[in-house]
Design an enzyme around this catalytic site. Sequence first.
Site, PDB file in Angstrom:
ATOM      1  N   VAL A  66       0.857  -1.183   0.000  1.00 48.71           N
ATOM      2  CA  VAL A  66       0.000   0.000   0.000  1.00 48.71           C
ATOM      3  C   VAL A  66       0.897   1.239   0.000  1.00 48.71           C
ATOM      4  O   VAL A  66       1.770   1.377   0.852  1.00 48.71           O
ATOM      5  CB  VAL A  66      -0.927   0.037   1.236  1.00 48.71           C
ATOM      6  CG1 VAL A  66      -1.797   1.297   1.219  1.00 48.71           C
ATOM      7  CG2 VAL A  66      -1.803  -1.205   1.290  1.00 48.71           C
ATOM      8  N   ALA A  75       4.386   4.200   3.085  1.00 45.52           N
ATOM      9  CA  ALA A  75       3.904   2.964   2.462  1.00 45.52           C
ATOM     10  C   ALA A  75       4.032   1.826   3.474  1.00 45.52           C
ATOM     11  O   ALA A  75       4.652   1.988   4.530  1.00 45.52           O
ATOM     12  CB  ALA A  75       4.733   2.635   1.222  1.00 45.52           C
ATOM     13  N   LYS A  76       3.451   0.705   3.195  1.00 46.07           N
ATOM     14  CA  LYS A  76       3.648  -0.498   4.006  1.00 46.07           C
ATOM     15  C   LYS A  76       3.319  -1.699   3.147  1.00 46.07           C
ATOM     16  O   LYS A  76       2.499  -1.600   2.224  1.00 46.07           O
ATOM     17  CB  LYS A  76       2.717  -0.477   5.225  1.00 46.07           C
ATOM     18  CG  LYS A  76       3.228  -1.300   6.385  1.00 46.07           C
ATOM     19  CD  LYS A  76       4.209  -0.501   7.198  1.00 46.07           C
ATOM     20  CE  LYS A  76       4.721  -1.258   8.392  1.00 46.07           C
ATOM     21  NZ  LYS A  76       5.516  -0.375   9.256  1.00 46.07           N
ATOM     22  N   GLY A  77       3.948  -2.821   3.439  1.00 40.61           N
ATOM     23  CA  GLY A  77       3.668  -4.033   2.689  1.00 40.61           C
ATOM     24  C   GLY A  77       3.455  -5.199   3.630  1.00 40.61           C
ATOM     25  O   GLY A  77       3.822  -5.136   4.809  1.00 40.61           O
TER      26      GLY A  77
END
Length: 417
Positions: free
Chosen positions: A61, A106-108
């Site tokens: 994201v 962001a992050k994953g």
Amino acid sequence: MSLSGKEFLDSAIQQFEDAADILGLEDSFREMLKMPKRTLIVSVPVRMDDGSIKTFMGVRVQHSDALGPFKGGIRYYPTVTVEEVTALAMLMTWKTAVMNLPYGGAKGGVRCNPKQMSLNELERLTRRYTAMIYNIIGPHIDIPAPDVYTDAQTMAWIMDTYSQLRGEPTPAVVTGKPVNLGGCEGRAEATSYGVAVCVRESAKKFGMPLKNARIAIQGYGNVGAYAAEILYDWGAKIIAVSDSKGGILSQDGLNPYKVGEHKKKTGSVVGFNNTKKITNEELLELECDFLIPAALEGQIHKGNADNIRAKVIIEGANGPVTPEADKILNQKGVKVIPDILASAGGVTVSYLEWVQNLQRFYWTREEVLRKLDDKMVKAFNEVAQYQEKYNIDYRKAAMALAVERVVNAIKSRGLWP
Ligand code: NAD
């Protein structure tokens, strides 16, 4: 406390709305920033060691890149949801903005159970996930980093996969790498160093001497243990520490290096010489100058907030104080230095790692920590200015500062087309 992904996202959006109210932000910006810029959901098929094929859900994201390339960790966890990762991506936007780093958020995540996977399976999962998000990451686009159950080895695999696909060595595509691959000296203790700077600066701000300041720390992992050592070296008195097995108290003060040796030998801080055994609940309610929750989220909640006797709470963990507890602590006059500032030492040193990778010129640990120290002090003072300007708590002040920086960048860019 275990929030569902949806509840976590709702609470992240509420925090943003509160900051937007303080700033009198127009609806158009609220709508824009409540939604991530891009979400990529991928299926990640992996050949397991027994020859079977398993498919995992992966997501990246990217919330905002108004201030610079997206930045944020990747977590491997059995309950990862798109909502949770979206909330974390949004928090990264505010964390990098409050620190004035030239990054967005962001992050994953990959929904898997890394504890039940072999190293080879984890490597194949990481490489395939990297290939699936290859088009939207890059040293000038989106720079991942470690998070829950990913580490320097995971970052090395991502860096290698990206470099193979790209045809050129690209260390700056991820941070948190091993030092021999362009990782940064001082990264291991960076978050704790940032926590310690927040203790030092709060002591100055609130007129409390750091020398012999009484400090209780919950969690003796990466963040808690290094924070104890740094603050001990700076003359503070560490009166209590804990881990998942319980806590220890010594009103005369603990030597955290010796506590660390004991934990290494026995697996816990509990049982260390000349200390009283206490529970984690008791640790949180000790009378002290600084309480540093550095373990899990939701530790100070509406059920125990009224019993807190610390003068200042420095949030080493992500989200250790619930919104209801925040209100109670505020009424009691307990100051809370929020996670987006207090636990930002890690992402700040990630930024320094990326800068070194881009310029192919490396700094010593001392140089890195000096730069980190300067950045933390500057951010702390800027948040304190917002706290005074709007007469709000430190969490709202940090959020307002961050949101304003992001909105100003969007305004300066204008809307294309
Ligand atoms: P870690 O796994 O190294 O350490 C966690 C510690 O908490 C361990 O000592 C564990 O025993 C203890 N613990 C677990 N359950 C507990 C309980 N119920 N009561 C008391 N202690 C308990 O993790 P870490 O890297 O130190 O991270 C701690 C927190 O800081 C997390 O919220 C993390 O998201 C946050 N954080 C970490 C970093 C970083 O750079 N490591 C950066 C920003 C935020």
